[in-house]
Design an enzyme around this catalytic site. Structure first.
Site, PDB file in Angstrom:
ATOM      1  N   GLU A 110       0.832  -1.208   0.000  1.00 24.01           N
ATOM      2  CA  GLU A 110       0.000   0.000   0.000  1.00 24.01           C
ATOM      3  C   GLU A 110       0.866   1.257   0.000  1.00 24.01           C
ATOM      4  OE1 GLU A 110      -3.929  -0.564   2.456  1.00 24.01           O
ATOM      5  OE2 GLU A 110      -2.214  -1.340   3.600  1.00 24.01           O
TER       6      GLU A 110
ATOM      7  N   LYS B  53     -10.817   4.904   2.138  1.00 21.91           N
ATOM      8  CA  LYS B  53      -9.892   4.226   1.225  1.00 21.91           C
ATOM      9  C   LYS B  53     -10.734   3.326   0.324  1.00 21.91           C
ATOM     10  CE  LYS B  53      -6.079   2.334   2.741  1.00 21.91           C
ATOM     11  NZ  LYS B  53      -5.084   1.394   3.319  1.00 21.91           N
TER      12      LYS B  53
END
Length: 153
Positions: free
Chosen positions: A58, A135
């Site tokens: 990520e 997100k």
């Protein structure tokens, strides 16, 4: 390899409250009563590509994030004068958000905390605020549209 990034301007919604329903008056220009008009300024669906998350991937690959901010403040003077210098500068709120989104975080809680604390420190006239960061398509091992963290102050 080409990466196309599309940035959208945030939607802005200003809601006025404390309207005197008994006299049908509103907090618009020309209101002579001088009453205080608390209002909500909302920056909605600000979209950023950033590198937040616990997993190493990520932090390298990144992801899309949506940010929503609601600010309660006194809109009396701006409602009366229609002058930009009398209003809360929500372009600055966007810039603060953009700057904080560029700083990597392992947790959304930390990111949201930085945004809300910085907004309050730079704009003491804010009565209260709510910041939500989402997100999109988080790596959770299954199909999920988004995960969000919301803090209020």
């Amino acid at each position: 390899m080409y990466i196309a990034l599309q940035f959208q301007q945030p939607k802005l919604v200003i809601m006025k409250s404390d309207i005197d329903t008994h006299t049908n008056s509103s907090p618009l220009k020309g209101d002579k009563r001088g009453a205080s008009h608390t209002g909500l300024i909302e920056l909605e669906e600000m979209e950023f590509y950033a590198y937040h998350g616990h997993f190493k991937e990520e932090q390298i690959v990144g992801n899309k994030f949506l940010v929503n901010i609601t600010i309660e403040t006194d809109c009396s003077k701006a409602a009366k004068t229609d002058e930009l210098e009398d209003a809360l500068n929500y372009v600055s709120i966007y810039e603060i958000t953009k700057e904080e989104m560029a700083v990597k975080s392992y947790l959304l809680e930390s990111l949201v905390g930085r945004i809300i604390n910085r907004i309050h420190s730079e704009f003491p006239q804010i009565i209260s605020s709510k910041v939500k960061v989402s997100k999109l398509n988080p790596p959770m091992g299954g199909r999920m549209e988004k995960v969000s963290v919301t803090l209020k102050r």
